[in-house]
Design a protein around this motif. Sequence first.
Motif, short mmCIF file in Angstrom:
data_model
loop_
_atom_site.label_atom_id
_atom_site.label_comp_id
_atom_site.label_asym_id
_atom_site.label_seq_id
_atom_site.Cartn_x
_atom_site.Cartn_y
_atom_site.Cartn_z
N PHE A 91 0.80 -1.23 0.00
CA PHE A 91 0.00 0.00 0.00
C PHE A 91 0.83 1.28 0.00
CE2 PHE A 91 -2.27 -3.41 2.25
CZ PHE A 91 -3.33 -3.57 1.38
N VAL A 92 2.15 1.14 -0.05
CA VAL A 92 3.00 2.33 -0.07
C VAL A 92 3.26 2.75 -1.51
CG1 VAL A 92 4.06 1.78 2.15
CG2 VAL A 92 5.09 0.91 0.03
N ALA A 93 3.96 3.85 -1.69
CA ALA A 93 4.23 4.38 -3.03
C ALA A 93 5.02 3.38 -3.87
CB ALA A 93 4.99 5.70 -2.91
N ASP A 94 4.74 3.40 -5.17
CA ASP A 94 5.45 2.57 -6.15
C ASP A 94 5.22 1.08 -5.94
OD1 ASP A 94 6.58 4.87 -7.32
OD2 ASP A 94 8.18 4.88 -5.83
N ASN A 95 4.07 0.73 -5.33
CA ASN A 95 3.73 -0.69 -5.20
C ASN A 95 3.00 -1.14 -6.47
OD1 ASN A 95 0.59 -0.96 -4.75
ND2 ASN A 95 1.26 0.90 -3.71
N ALA A 114 -5.15 12.78 -0.68
CA ALA A 114 -4.98 13.25 0.70
C ALA A 114 -4.98 12.08 1.67
CB ALA A 114 -6.10 14.23 1.06
N LEU A 115 -5.84 11.09 1.40
CA LEU A 115 -5.91 9.90 2.26
C LEU A 115 -4.62 9.10 2.16
CD1 LEU A 115 -7.71 8.26 4.17
CD2 LEU A 115 -8.60 7.07 2.16
N PHE A 116 -4.10 8.98 0.94
CA PHE A 116 -2.84 8.26 0.76
C PHE A 116 -1.70 8.98 1.50
CE2 PHE A 116 1.19 7.71 -1.54
CZ PHE A 116 1.36 6.35 -1.35
N ALA A 129 2.20 9.04 5.92
CA ALA A 129 2.79 9.73 7.06
C ALA A 129 2.68 8.88 8.32
CB ALA A 129 2.11 11.08 7.28
N LYS A 130 1.56 8.20 8.49
CA LYS A 130 1.38 7.35 9.67
C LYS A 130 2.32 6.14 9.62
CE LYS A 130 -0.99 7.62 12.71
NZ LYS A 130 -0.75 8.03 14.12
N VAL A 131 2.51 5.58 8.43
CA VAL A 131 3.45 4.46 8.29
C VAL A 131 4.87 4.91 8.61
CG1 VAL A 131 4.54 2.90 6.61
CG2 VAL A 131 2.05 3.15 6.66
N ASP A 132 5.26 6.07 8.10
CA ASP A 132 6.59 6.60 8.40
C ASP A 132 6.76 6.84 9.90
OD1 ASP A 132 7.29 6.53 5.75
OD2 ASP A 132 6.86 8.65 5.37
N ALA A 181 -1.08 -0.11 13.70
CA ALA A 181 -2.50 -0.48 13.74
C ALA A 181 -3.37 0.68 13.29
CB ALA A 181 -2.88 -0.93 15.15
N GLU A 182 -3.01 1.88 13.67
CA GLU A 182 -3.77 3.07 13.24
C GLU A 182 -3.67 3.26 11.73
OE1 GLU A 182 -2.04 6.09 15.66
OE2 GLU A 182 -3.21 5.56 17.45
N ALA A 183 -2.50 2.99 11.16
CA ALA A 183 -2.34 3.09 9.71
C ALA A 183 -3.17 2.02 9.01
CB ALA A 183 -0.86 2.95 9.34
N GLU A 184 -3.09 0.79 9.49
CA GLU A 184 -3.84 -0.29 8.86
C GLU A 184 -5.34 -0.07 8.96
OE1 GLU A 184 -4.25 -5.14 9.22
OE2 GLU A 184 -2.28 -4.19 9.45
N ALA A 185 -5.79 0.50 10.07
CA ALA A 185 -7.22 0.78 10.25
C ALA A 185 -7.72 1.73 9.16
CB ALA A 185 -7.48 1.35 11.63
N MET A 186 -6.85 2.62 8.69
CA MET A 186 -7.24 3.54 7.61
C MET A 186 -7.55 2.77 6.33
SD MET A 186 -4.46 6.62 8.19
CE MET A 186 -5.02 7.46 6.71
N ILE A 187 -6.77 1.75 6.04
CA ILE A 187 -7.00 0.93 4.85
C ILE A 187 -8.39 0.30 4.90
CG2 ILE A 187 -6.27 -1.15 3.62
CD1 ILE A 187 -4.25 0.98 3.23
#
Length: 650
Positions: free
Chosen positions: A524-528, A543-545, A550-553, A570-576
């Motif tokens: 789910f990160v850039a260039d995947n 904006a969501l991406f 930012a949360k992953v970083d 977990a907070e980043a994954e919850a966004m997905i």
Amino acid sequence: MNTTKKLISLALSGAMCVSLAACGAGSESTTAEGATVYRTLYSSEVTTLNYLTTSLTNEYAIGANVVDCLVEYDSYGNIIPSLAESWESNDDMTEWTFHIRQGVKWVDKDGNEVADVTANDWVSTAQYVNDARNAADNQYMYSTGAVVKNAQAYYDYTAYLLTLETLGLATGENAVDDAGDPIEVVDPVDADSIGVKAVDDYTLVYTLDQPCPFFLSVLSYTSYMPVYGPFLEECGDQFGLDNENLLYNGAYILSSYLPQQERVLTKNQSYWDKDNVFIDEIRQTYNAEATNVSVSMYQSDEVDYAAVPSDLLDAMLADESTANLVHGSRPDVSFSYFYSFNFDPQFDEQYEPENWKLAVNNENFRKAIMAALDRVKALTVSEPYNPSDLLNNTITPANFAVGGGKDYTQYDALLSYTQGDSFDEAKAIEYRDAAKAELTAEGATFPVKVLMPYNPSTTNWDKECQVVEQQIEGLLGSDFIDIIVQAGPETGFLSAVRRGGDYALMKCNWGADYADPQTWTEPFVADNSYGFWDLSEDPETQALFAEYSAKVDEAKAIYDDDAARYTAFAEAEAMIIEHAIAIPFSVSAGDGYIISDLNPMEGEYAPYGVALQRYKYQHLSDTSVSMEEFETAYKEWEEARAQAIASTEE
């Protein structure tokens, strides 16, 4: 023998033992000479025994049993010492020091001692794997997640030299390839600069380019297994060609290797931990029809394991003579399956890619599909008896990653998903109505065409797609959505379809590389090459991406507090999941339905690396277990594992 009681007692007592097998042996099958022999069939021959270069399970399953790693695992996934007796890292986890067990021997196929295992053996591995000339499929483990200093730089330099050698060119500024394009010069990098050093014979140091709290979990991959350097050099290209061109320091020796005939793994009598090896011999016999004959051969006591083909399963469960032998297998959480929305469609005009772009960037549209997908019904296609066992409510599977004394999927941001079900007919209709109003205002047309391809070489995928199509269209209405199920190419499916963006909605999977939630962010990160979320031109999606990235970083930067790191991931994954960027679906069924005389809960457990391929710690019983017995034992194992995890934080 009451097998049920045996399995349950092992699982319960295992919380107080390093390994289930260490708590007591069951009744075991033996030969007339008293040796315990485990007999299986195989139908796919290996192409190499070189564990340093392979990433194929069928091949490294042998290496996993004949060569030990720095660390190993107990039956609940806790890392325990192996060839490293102890270890420590510096404060920022960029330097890891391992103290190698003394007295461990390299032996040949006949059990003759050849040399001592020393720290130099891991240096030899690093230099070999990261030399592009050796074409190691597993080299990426030195540069993905855990980044070993100068490993990738050395690989790139040797790849450059290999290109020049192949073209018959000398190094220089003006070298060009066959097409006349210039070959970019790569600065020299010496093998000795790789961040793997033997301080002395029994002190090994890895230096990393960035903090890595999960570094221990990469050490049981084949690319981190030791090799005796002088022997490797002596063998040259012959290393791993057969069992004579290998040395062994693990629980077993490959005493016989006759391609398309047999493989025999014999207990290593020089093994440092031989008291925890309870099976004396693993005898694997080649049979091109193994899938078709293994069940009958089990019944005639010729083998101790059989995979049950789907066309026999119903009949065997209905037959009193075989029903108590068949059981499922522990779900394989090293792979996570999810339905991926494609934000950068590259399919033909007939499937209306521009209309799809409007739809896929509408959150209510994605949520309508997510809420309309009855995952349990879809899973009954491949798992008719216990489909819920395979259900995965998050991208990261349960029983995969542990931090702060609990399973990652139990962290607050994910808990409501872990304990819930995304399938909700009322919500699906609500999301559909909202999406239809919003998309109509944007100029979208209905029904929205949804191209959903499948790989025709994957068993039952076509049937699963048909169930999904009928179920979602039936709930949301064929006037709203038109799911187009289409067979993709039998060969090159991955490149042509998923990586090529030739789909609108498709089931995808990701395999974990190490024991940390970070590994599950990679699709789910850039260039995947999954979903192309980062390529969306829609401002809200962009904006969501950006927020997710930012949360992953933020999570990656936390290396000294597992609970804080896992909370952020977990907070980043919850966004997905919350925004339906992807729809969690399932984990793998593992070995499927089987008959097996091995206690399934005894061996090493880790959903990455080679742990699940090892026979160490396992006992051989005198019969298989039933479905009910297995399910009971599996539930007890999950409970005992949770207790064992919690106890490590006390």
